[in-house]
Every structure is written in structure tokens, then in C-alpha cells.
Scaffold this motif. Structure first.
Motif, short mmCIF file in Angstrom:
data_model
loop_
_atom_site.label_atom_id
_atom_site.label_comp_id
_atom_site.label_asym_id
_atom_site.label_seq_id
_atom_site.Cartn_x
_atom_site.Cartn_y
_atom_site.Cartn_z
N GLY A 50 9.80 25.88 49.21
CA GLY A 50 9.08 25.88 50.48
C GLY A 50 8.85 27.31 50.92
N SER A 51 9.02 27.55 52.21
CA SER A 51 8.77 28.91 52.73
C SER A 51 9.14 28.95 54.20
CB SER A 51 7.28 29.25 52.58
OG SER A 51 6.96 30.44 53.28
N ILE A 52 9.32 30.16 54.70
CA ILE A 52 9.40 30.32 56.16
C ILE A 52 8.10 29.78 56.79
CG2 ILE A 52 8.45 32.70 56.15
CD1 ILE A 52 10.42 33.31 58.49
N ALA A 53 7.01 29.80 55.99
CA ALA A 53 5.72 29.28 56.46
C ALA A 53 5.74 27.75 56.60
CB ALA A 53 4.61 29.70 55.50
N GLY A 54 6.81 27.11 56.13
CA GLY A 54 6.97 25.68 56.34
C GLY A 54 7.84 25.38 57.55
N LYS A 55 8.38 26.44 58.15
CA LYS A 55 9.27 26.27 59.31
C LYS A 55 8.59 26.73 60.59
CE LYS A 55 13.19 26.08 56.50
NZ LYS A 55 13.78 24.75 56.33
N GLU A 56 7.63 27.63 60.45
CA GLU A 56 6.87 28.11 61.61
C GLU A 56 5.44 28.40 61.17
OE1 GLU A 56 7.73 32.45 62.56
OE2 GLU A 56 9.63 31.92 61.63
N ALA A 57 4.55 28.50 62.15
CA ALA A 57 3.17 28.88 61.84
C ALA A 57 2.94 30.31 62.31
CB ALA A 57 2.20 27.94 62.54
N VAL A 81 -3.55 27.53 57.08
CA VAL A 81 -3.63 26.54 56.01
C VAL A 81 -2.46 26.70 55.04
CG1 VAL A 81 -5.04 25.64 54.11
CG2 VAL A 81 -6.11 26.26 56.29
N TYR A 82 -2.10 27.96 54.73
CA TYR A 82 -0.91 28.16 53.89
C TYR A 82 0.32 27.55 54.58
CZ TYR A 82 2.89 30.33 51.26
OH TYR A 82 4.03 30.52 50.51
N CYS A 83 0.47 27.83 55.88
CA CYS A 83 1.60 27.24 56.63
C CYS A 83 1.53 25.72 56.58
CB CYS A 83 1.59 27.72 58.09
SG CYS A 83 1.96 29.48 58.27
N GLY A 84 0.33 25.18 56.68
CA GLY A 84 0.17 23.72 56.60
C GLY A 84 0.67 23.17 55.27
N THR A 85 0.35 23.89 54.18
CA THR A 85 0.79 23.39 52.86
C THR A 85 2.32 23.46 52.75
OG1 THR A 85 0.61 25.52 51.67
CG2 THR A 85 -1.36 24.11 51.71
N LYS A 86 2.90 24.50 53.31
CA LYS A 86 4.37 24.64 53.18
C LYS A 86 5.10 23.71 54.17
CE LYS A 86 4.67 27.35 49.63
NZ LYS A 86 5.34 26.92 48.39
N HIS A 87 4.47 23.40 55.33
CA HIS A 87 5.03 22.34 56.18
C HIS A 87 5.00 21.02 55.41
CE1 HIS A 87 5.01 25.09 59.59
NE2 HIS A 87 5.52 24.15 60.35
N ALA A 88 3.94 20.81 54.63
CA ALA A 88 3.85 19.59 53.81
C ALA A 88 5.00 19.56 52.79
CB ALA A 88 2.50 19.50 53.11
N VAL A 89 5.28 20.70 52.17
CA VAL A 89 6.38 20.74 51.19
C VAL A 89 7.70 20.37 51.87
CG1 VAL A 89 7.73 22.24 49.63
CG2 VAL A 89 5.22 22.40 49.66
N GLU A 90 7.88 20.83 53.10
CA GLU A 90 9.10 20.50 53.87
C GLU A 90 9.20 18.97 54.06
OE1 GLU A 90 11.02 23.13 55.42
OE2 GLU A 90 12.24 22.03 56.87
N ALA A 91 8.09 18.35 54.44
CA ALA A 91 8.09 16.89 54.66
C ALA A 91 8.26 16.14 53.33
CB ALA A 91 6.80 16.47 55.35
N LEU A 92 7.58 16.63 52.30
CA LEU A 92 7.69 15.97 50.98
C LEU A 92 9.13 16.03 50.49
CD1 LEU A 92 4.43 17.32 49.28
CD2 LEU A 92 4.86 14.97 50.04
N THR A 93 9.80 17.16 50.71
CA THR A 93 11.20 17.30 50.27
C THR A 93 12.08 16.26 50.96
OG1 THR A 93 10.86 19.67 49.95
CG2 THR A 93 13.15 18.92 50.11
N LYS A 94 11.89 16.14 52.29
CA LYS A 94 12.71 15.17 53.05
C LYS A 94 12.43 13.74 52.59
CE LYS A 94 13.12 18.03 57.19
NZ LYS A 94 12.39 18.42 58.41
N GLY A 95 11.15 13.43 52.40
CA GLY A 95 10.78 12.07 51.99
C GLY A 95 11.27 11.75 50.58
#
Ligand code: NDP
Ligand code: 8X3
Length: 252
Positions: free
Chosen positions: A139-146, A152-166
Motif C-alpha cells: 500500500g502506501s501512506i497515499a492509502g491512509k491520507e490524500a 487518483v494515485y491516493c485513490g488507488t492506494k486507498h483501494a489497496v487498503e480496502a482490498l487488503t482488509k477484504g
């Protein structure tokens, strides 16, 4: 018997460092990426200098068919993946939402989200069948904050955060570990790829000590080598000089 790790995006940066450190710790390694020459060199180094087996797979992870064909070209013994490191990814451009290029957005979404899903869709059923396995998503710090111009990069890494949890929930019943490593600024080819400009790239890492790819590889090795009953869900790792996505303690 040696465990098998598949690392996507192993032609540079975090993926390359991870391939080396896992090889040094007795994993047989599958390395992937689009740059065949680099895959070939790294495979030779891993086999001849480190002394474990290595299988290079050259493909574009944005292409579902190429990804499936590449994986299924592996000898069957190599398909029993113990550890999948979903690392291949990138940022393209640094623009406000009304100025960004659609092609950049497509590249980031197709690689960071869809590519991660394509390879996971192939490997996860094998782990389910084996009732064991470990998936580590980068993931990335970009998945924890915008942050400004990174929407859009932050959006993709927020998605990775959600995908990991799911994924951790979906695979829980099969004894499969799922976790993520979320770095701040790591000096790799990342900013050169993002900005396509050597001077701008230099500026990103000027005035502070960024993380090195090896720092992240170390965290991945730590996660991969915990006892069977321990799953590290997330490691959020920053340079000491970084407090948030855009807050750095820079010296002159
Ligand atoms: P690098 O640019 O050094 O490495 C990126 C890797 O991804 C390369 O091996 C590249 O291989 C591969 N890759 C990119 N696009 C594709 C594609 N379409 N198909 C197959 N492979 C692809 O950057 P990093 O090592 O820094 O990045 C690794 C991961 O870490 C990324 O997911 C990134 O978002 C994340 N990250 C990076 C941070 C940083 O500051 N550097 C911080 C937080 C997270 P090739 O070009 O040969 O295809
Ligand atoms: C890479 C780190 O801060 O450039 O994911 O988004 S950052």
C-alpha cells in the motif's frame, strides 16, 4: 522443502530488494515485470550468487490474459505459491483533478488495482486449495491520507487498503494470512516514473534521508517469517524526517 515467493514488479526498487532478501532467506523466487533484461540479470544473480532457484516471468500486469498465460507457463511445482507480494505499481503524474491526464489515471488504476486483482485471482485459489499461504500487498501512506495533486494515485492506494482488509476476511477460513506494508517516501525509480524528469526527481528526496528499498524489504521479510499463529496486518513505515504525506523535516 523451500517455500516459493512470487514478487510482482521485481525489476527495480522495493520488489527487487524483496526478491533478494527472500532469496537470501531460503525462498525460491518468482520475479515479474515488463523489463525482460532486468529480470534475466536478477535471476542469474539469485541463482548463481545467492544459490536458490529463481523463475523470471515477463508480462504486463495490466493485461489479464498475459498475466494468466505467464503464470500458467510455470512448471506445476512452481505454481504452489507460499507467499505473494503484490508490489507492482506506480504513480503517473502529479496534477490536480481538473488537470490530470486520463491516460495517467488509467495506467494507475489498471496497474495498482486491476493488476493486483488479476494476479491475486490466479494465486488465491491455489492457496485456498492448499489451506495455507500469505499475501502481502504494498500500500502506501497515499492509502491512509490524500494529498494535493495525488488524488487518483491516493485513490488507488486507498483501494489497496480496502482490498487488503477484504481479502483478509475472505481468506480467513482457509488459514491464509493477508497484510500490507504502507511506506512513506522510499527512494526508488518511483518519482522518476511519476515525474519523468531527473531534476524534479532529485528534488523529491533532497534535504532529508528517505527510506531505501531495503528498509521495506526488511519489513516484508519480518512479516513473512513470523510464527504460523501470527499475522502482521499492516506495517506503516515512514522516514524519520516524514510526519505526513507532505510534511518533511528538511535541512537546507
Ligand atoms: P519502482 O518504479 O522502482 O518499481 C515499480 C515496479 O513495478 C517495477 O518493477 C515495474 O516493473 C513494476 N511495474 C510497474 N508497472 C507494471 C506493469 N504494468 N506490469 C508489470 N510490472 C509493472 O517503484 P517502487 O519500488 O517504489 O514501487 C513499488 C511499489 O511500492 C508500488 O506499488 C508503489 O506504489 C509502492 N510505494 C512506493 C513508495 C515510494 O516512495 N517509492 C511509497 C509507498 C508505496 P517494469 O517497469 O519492469 O514493468
Ligand atoms: C508513494 C509515496 O507520498 O509519493 O506511495 O504517495 S507518496
Amino acid at each position: 522443502m523451500k517455500k516459493i515467493a512470487l514478487i510482482t514488479g521485481a525489476t527495480s526498487g522495493i520488489g527487487e530488494a524483496t526478491a533478494r532478501i527472500l532469496a537470501q532467506n531460503n525462498y525460491n523466487i518468482i520475479i515479474t515485470g515488463r523489463r525482460d533484461d532486468r529480470l534475466g540479470k536478477l535471476a542469474v544473480e539469485i541463482i548463481e550468487k545467492i544459490g536458490v532457484d529463481c523463475y523470471p516471468l515477463c508480462f504486463d500486469i495490466r493485461n489479464q490474459e498475459e498475466t494468466e498465460d505467464a503464470f500458467h507457463s510455470l512448471p506445476s511445482a512452481w505454481q504452489n505459491i507460499d507467499l505473494l507480494v503484490n508490489n507492482a505499481g506506480l504513480a503517473a503524474g502529479l496534477n490536480s483533478i481538473h488537470e490530470g491526464a486520463i491516460t495517467d489515471w488509467q495506467q494507475m488504476i489498471d496497474t495498482n488495482i486491476k493488476g493486483l486483482l488479476y494476479i491475486t485471482k490466479i494465486v488465491a485459489p491455489i492457496m485456498v486449495k492448499n489451506k495455507s499461504g500469505h499475501i502481502i500487498n504494498i500500500g502506501s501512506i497515499a492509502g491512509k491520507e490524500a494529498y494535493a495533486n495525488g488524488t487518483v494515485y491516493c485513490g488507488t492506494k486507498h483501494a489497496v487498503e480496502a482490498l487488503t482488509k477484504g481479502m483478509r476476511i475472505d481468506l480467513n477460513a482457509y488459514g491464509i494470512k493477508v497484510g500490507s506494508v504502507c511506506p512513506g517516501a522510499v527512494e526508488t525509480e518511483f518519482s522518476m516514473v511519476r515525474l519523468k524528469d531527473a531534476k524534479a526527481n532529485e528534488k523529491v528526496y533532497a534535504g532529508f534521508e528517505p527510506l531505501a528499498a531495503n528498509d521495506i524489504a526488511d519489513a516484508i521479510l519480518f512479516m513473512a517469517t513470523r510464527p504460523a499463529h501470527v499475522n502482521i496486518a499492516d506495517i506503516f513505515i515512514l522516514p524519520t524526517a516524514q510526519a505526513a504525506a507532505t510534511i518533511f523535516n528538511k535541512h537546507e
